[in-house]
Design a protein around this motif. Structure first.
Motif, PDB file in Angstrom:
ATOM      1  N   SER A  46       0.845  -1.194   0.000  1.00  2.76           N
ATOM      2  CA  SER A  46       0.000   0.000   0.000  1.00  2.76           C
ATOM      3  C   SER A  46       0.880   1.243   0.000  1.00  2.76           C
ATOM      4  N   ILE A  49      -0.151   7.420   2.187  1.00  5.15           N
ATOM      5  CA  ILE A  49      -0.948   8.616   1.923  1.00  5.15           C
ATOM      6  C   ILE A  49      -0.249   9.848   2.493  1.00  5.15           C
ATOM      7  N   ILE A  63      -0.256  11.170  -2.948  1.00  6.77           N
ATOM      8  CA  ILE A  63      -1.632  10.671  -2.878  1.00  6.77           C
ATOM      9  C   ILE A  63      -2.298  11.339  -1.685  1.00  6.77           C
ATOM     10  N   GLU A  65      -5.682  11.125  -1.068  1.00  7.62           N
ATOM     11  CA  GLU A  65      -6.806  10.336  -0.548  1.00  7.62           C
ATOM     12  C   GLU A  65      -7.000   9.121  -1.447  1.00  7.62           C
ATOM     13  N   TRP A  66      -7.293   7.989  -0.825  1.00  8.83           N
ATOM     14  CA  TRP A  66      -7.625   6.770  -1.583  1.00  8.83           C
ATOM     15  C   TRP A  66      -8.760   6.071  -0.830  1.00  8.83           C
ATOM     16  N   TYR A  68     -12.103   3.379  -0.790  1.00  2.90           N
ATOM     17  CA  TYR A  68     -12.713   2.186  -1.391  1.00  2.90           C
ATOM     18  C   TYR A  68     -14.171   2.101  -0.954  1.00  2.90           C
ATOM     19  N   MET A  75     -13.339   2.741  -6.386  1.00  2.53           N
ATOM     20  CA  MET A  75     -12.300   3.444  -5.649  1.00  2.53           C
ATOM     21  C   MET A  75     -12.181   4.857  -6.212  1.00  2.53           C
ATOM     22  N   GLN A  76     -11.756   5.773  -5.347  1.00  9.06           N
ATOM     23  CA  GLN A  76     -11.484   7.138  -5.790  1.00  9.06           C
ATOM     24  C   GLN A  76     -10.115   7.554  -5.244  1.00  9.06           C
ATOM     25  N   VAL A  77      -9.251   7.978  -6.146  1.00 11.93           N
ATOM     26  CA  VAL A  77      -7.887   8.352  -5.784  1.00 11.93           C
ATOM     27  C   VAL A  77      -7.666   9.818  -6.127  1.00 11.93           C
ATOM     28  N   THR A  78      -7.207  10.596  -5.141  1.00 12.59           N
ATOM     29  CA  THR A  78      -6.897  12.007  -5.349  1.00 12.59           C
ATOM     30  C   THR A  78      -5.381  12.196  -5.257  1.00 12.59           C
ATOM     31  N   ALA A 166      -3.044   0.137  -3.455  1.00  9.23           N
ATOM     32  CA  ALA A 166      -3.941   0.104  -2.300  1.00  9.23           C
ATOM     33  C   ALA A 166      -4.135  -1.345  -1.898  1.00  9.23           C
ATOM     34  N   VAL A 171      -6.783  -0.190   3.180  1.00 13.11           N
ATOM     35  CA  VAL A 171      -7.348   0.936   2.435  1.00 13.11           C
ATOM     36  C   VAL A 171      -8.519   1.555   3.202  1.00 13.11           C
TER      37      VAL A 171
END
Length: 283
Positions: A46, A49, A63, A65-66, A68, A75-78, A166, A171
């Protein structure tokens, strides 16, 4: 005589029995702890963050934010980036899960602006183990189309900047709500403003620390100068060299402070622009 012989024989067999039992128990304990009979523990994979990563001198990324979403298998990854793209290139993203590395997971860039990317990954398997998100450099190509399969594979491989991961065991879980672009932009802009303010505070602390060091050095110089009248010519030469060295050190700290002050002005300007962008988005 026969009774003694039988007694010795019984004792002998008893000792053998104890020895065999001990060997069996030790062996059983060994096999229980052996990796031959117990499955190896799978390492957690992983990406950390809020940690800045340098990609072989080709740029940086963090990263932010990740998340689930188990309910919707998404999933959303910022991510925030720096130096990974240019006016001739942009970032694209590809994702795979450990349970099926051959099939790519659908990805969608739901927001991208000023080196900020928010990426959605869908159709996440229930027991995905780990998900890898590949950062791909999408460059404008003015060359003729390449139809050779080997060359195409090499080009695709070279385009991958790095991969982030992740792990299912660690996560963050949560709901991924449908937000419009303005909401995404405001959310990330607020985060950038907070981070920029922290950068300013860090530089101000560095200036304060440098000023304290300079003060200590000046005190030491004053002590050294006060000793000169009591020293021989040779001793004065040594002391003057030490004073010169300390004065050079002070100059170095003062130069650092000027650089830090310039950085602070630049960061303050950045905050003004970010606030302006936020106002424009909310207008």
């Amino acid at each position: 005589m026969k009774k003694n012989k039988r007694k010795k024989l019984a004792t002998h067999w008893s000792n053998i029995y104890v020895a065999v039992t001990l060997i069996f128990m030790l062996g059983f304990g060994f096999f229980l702890s052996s990796k031959v009979f117990l499955a190896d523990k799978v390492d957690v994979l992983s990406t950390e963050i809020n940690k800045e990563f340098n990609v072989n001198g080709r740029g940086k990324f963090t990263i932010k934010e990740w998340i689930y979403d188990e309910k919707d298998n998404e999933m959303q990854v910022t991510l925030t980036t720096s130096g990974l793209t240019s006016y001739m290139s942009d970032l694209d993203f590809k994702a795979v899960s450990k349970v099926n590395v051959k099939d790519e997971l659908p990805t969608k860039i739901v927001y991208s602006s000023n080196d900020i990317y928010i990426v959605n990954i869908s159709k996440i398997p229930k027991d995905f183990g780990q998900v890898a998100l590949r950062l791909v450099k999408d460059e404008m190509n003015f060359e003729e189309e390449v139809f050779d399969e080997d060359q195409l594979k090499k080009r695709e491989k070279d385009a991958i900047i790095t991969s982030v991961y992740a792990d299912q065991t660690v996560v963050d879980r949560g709901d991924i709500s449908e937000k419009d672009i303005e909401e995404y932009a405001i959310k990330v802009t607020d985060e950038m403003i907070r981070n920029t303010k922290k950068e300013i505070q860090d530089r101000q602390k560095e200036i304060e620390k440098n000023n304290l060091i300079v003060k200590k050095i000046n005190e030491k110089i004053s002590e050294q100068k006060g000793e000169l009248i009591y020293q021989t010519v040779d001793e004065q030469t040594v002391t003057n060299n030490q004073i010169y060295s300390m004065e050079q050190e002070i100059e170095s700290y003062n130069t650092d402070n000027e650089t830090l002050k310039t950085d602070i002005k630049s960061l303050e300007t950045k905050i003004e622009r970010l606030n302006q962008r936020k106002d424009d988005l909310q207008f």
